[in-house]
Design an enzyme around this catalytic site. Structure first.
Site, PDB file in Angstrom:
ATOM      1  N   ILE A  89       0.852  -1.178   0.000  1.00 18.39           N
ATOM      2  CA  ILE A  89       0.000   0.000   0.000  1.00 18.39           C
ATOM      3  C   ILE A  89       0.890   1.231   0.000  1.00 18.39           C
ATOM      4  O   ILE A  89       1.880   1.298   0.733  1.00 18.39           O
ATOM      5  CB  ILE A  89      -0.976  -0.002   1.198  1.00 18.39           C
ATOM      6  CG1 ILE A  89      -1.937   1.196   1.097  1.00 18.39           C
ATOM      7  CG2 ILE A  89      -0.254  -0.034   2.536  1.00 18.39           C
ATOM      8  CD1 ILE A  89      -3.183   1.056   1.942  1.00 18.39           C
ATOM      9  N   ALA A 114       4.772  14.024   2.560  1.00 18.84           N
ATOM     10  CA  ALA A 114       3.511  13.779   3.283  1.00 18.84           C
ATOM     11  C   ALA A 114       3.537  12.386   3.895  1.00 18.84           C
ATOM     12  O   ALA A 114       3.656  11.389   3.181  1.00 18.84           O
ATOM     13  CB  ALA A 114       2.316  13.913   2.340  1.00 18.84           C
ATOM     14  N   GLU A 119      -4.439  -2.057  11.038  1.00 20.78           N
ATOM     15  CA  GLU A 119      -3.008  -1.923  10.758  1.00 20.78           C
ATOM     16  C   GLU A 119      -2.237  -1.626  12.039  1.00 20.78           C
ATOM     17  O   GLU A 119      -1.181  -2.217  12.307  1.00 20.78           O
ATOM     18  CB  GLU A 119      -2.776  -0.804   9.735  1.00 20.78           C
ATOM     19  CG  GLU A 119      -1.306  -0.585   9.413  1.00 20.78           C
ATOM     20  CD  GLU A 119      -1.080   0.425   8.298  1.00 20.78           C
ATOM     21  OE1 GLU A 119       0.090   0.740   8.031  1.00 20.78           O
ATOM     22  OE2 GLU A 119      -2.065   0.880   7.687  1.00 20.78           O
ATOM     23  N   GLY A 142       1.543   5.426  11.358  1.00 19.26           N
ATOM     24  CA  GLY A 142       1.208   6.613  12.146  1.00 19.26           C
ATOM     25  C   GLY A 142       2.163   6.723  13.318  1.00 19.26           C
ATOM     26  O   GLY A 142       2.281   5.791  14.121  1.00 19.26           O
ATOM     27  N   THR A 143       2.889   7.822  13.413  1.00 23.78           N
ATOM     28  CA  THR A 143       3.868   7.971  14.483  1.00 23.78           C
ATOM     29  C   THR A 143       3.179   7.951  15.850  1.00 23.78           C
ATOM     30  O   THR A 143       1.978   8.206  15.964  1.00 23.78           O
ATOM     31  CB  THR A 143       4.634   9.296  14.347  1.00 23.78           C
ATOM     32  OG1 THR A 143       3.709  10.385  14.534  1.00 23.78           O
ATOM     33  CG2 THR A 143       5.306   9.429  12.986  1.00 23.78           C
TER      34      THR A 143
END
Length: 381
Positions: A123, A130, A244, A366-367
């Site tokens: 993906i 970004a 995820e 995602g951090t």
């Protein structure tokens, strides 16, 4: 600890999968790290044995089982090494986009070959400018007759070199307000005109996991490869990020458990000043602290997995788990390396690999800073 969502069938499956990995993965993992690549043969062998996408419907070649089987697969892959993360991404992150949002024709075209390992998926969300800010991606897709013309670049793409099927986040409406309503998902297939791969990225860890740049230059993607509806891509991404991030949390928890066990074994066998390191109070306290953190992490994670399998909305808790368990794993990696002494810094000791593999878990999907933002927002702050 007995996982509340697992039955005897899951444990029989675990034994079978672990036996498979002992033959097909453990003996070769070190070489794959040196080669910087997992061979496609592992994918096809996993497909032959039914270890890819087991939750898919039987009509697509899956076993139509509950998600507990995927949890077992992710745990056992992590026990081998974090570099196998791309298989979990295929099973539980990319393929679910097709099952949830794909048309019947798309499912028939792609899913059976995803189950056999003939098609490896990835993906493509992140771009050079970004990451977590998906509403501001720059990759565009302009409809021209029967094709979308895609232009842009993606980076940090897991399975980027080997993937045959890539779900790509694109902007189909540059003027949409709010911006996220202009995001759509296109499936780009290997060999599509205008699609190429850039560098195979050289990472600090996860050496055997291929991570790459993807380049789209007037790439012509058939409009029937649009996944779901135009303009709903951002909503699709938000919906699937729950699973995820849960997969990342499962891997981090499993890695922590593996590191603790190997360290306990080491401190019992290594002697300093005439006695095992395990008999020193400092060592005992460090081990006790790590064991406590791991037990609490597992209890929270198991409850969370059970709720996810039941179909509940657990976005806030998933964000908590992704943040806390990945940070916990990083801390445990450092403590375990320290307890190994100088040997912990040697490549032949597994803890050195674990130490460099685990930090990225707090960055991808995602951090952890984004996780805290989500938690705060959902708490009404």
């Amino acid at each position: 600890m007995k996982h509340p969502y697992l039955t005897e069938d899951h444990e029989i499956f675990r034994k079978s999968f672990r036996k498979f990995l002992e033959k097909e993965a453990y003996p070769f993992y070190g070489q794959w790290e040196e080669d910087r690549m997992i061979p496609r043969s592992l994918w096809t062998k996993m497909g032959e044995w039914g270890f890819l996408c087991p939750d898919l419907e039987e009509k697509y070649g899956g076993s139509e089982v509950d998600w507990g089987f995927s949890v077992v697969i992710n745990e056992e892959l992590e026990r081998v090494g974090s570099g196998l993360v791309g298989i979990g991404l295929h099973n539980d992150i990319v393929v679910p986009y097709i099952t949830s949002f794909g048309s019947d024709e798309q499912k028939q075209r792609w899913l059976p070959r995803c189950v056999t390992g003939e098609l490896i998926t990835s993906i493509a969300m992140t771009e050079p400018g970004a990451g977590s800010d998906l509403a501001n991606i720059k990759t565009t897709a302009r409809l021209d007759g029967d094709h979308y013309i895609v232009n842009g670049q993606k980076t940090f793409i897991t399975n980027g070199i080997q993937s045959d099927l890539i779900v790509v986040a694109v902007k189909t409406d540059l003027h949409a307000l709010p911006k996220h309503k202009g995001v759509s998902l296109l499936v780009v297939e290997r060999g599509t005109p205008g699609f190429s791969r850039g560098r195979k990225l050289n990472k600090v860890g996860l050496h055997c996991q291929d991570t790459a740049e993807l380049i789209f230059e007037d790439c012509r993607v058939p409009k029937e490869n649009l996944l779901g509806e135009e303009g709903k891509g951002f909503l699709y991404l938000m919906e699937k990020l729950q699973q995820e991030r849960l997969v990342v949390a499962i891997a981090a928890q499993t890695a922590a458990e593996v590191m603790l066990k190997m360290t306990i074994d080491y401190v019992k066998s290594r002697e300093v000043f005439g006695k095992p390191i395990s008999e020193f109070q400092n060592t005992q306290f460090k081990i006790a602290e790590m064991a406590s953190d791991i037990e609490m992490g597992r209890a929270f994670l198991d409850c969370l997995i059970a709720e996810h399998i039941d179909g509940r909305n657990v976005v806030t808790k998933v964000s908590m788990a992704k943040w806390k368990l990945t940070e916990n794993a990083k801390k445990i990696a450092a403590e375990c390396m320290q307890l190994h002494g100088g040997y912990g810094y040697m490549e032949e000791y597994e803890i050195s690999r674990r130490y460099r593999d685990i930090p990225v878990a707090s960055i991808y999907a995602g951090t952890n800073e984004i996780m805290k933002t989500i938690i705060a927002k959902n708490l009404g702050l």
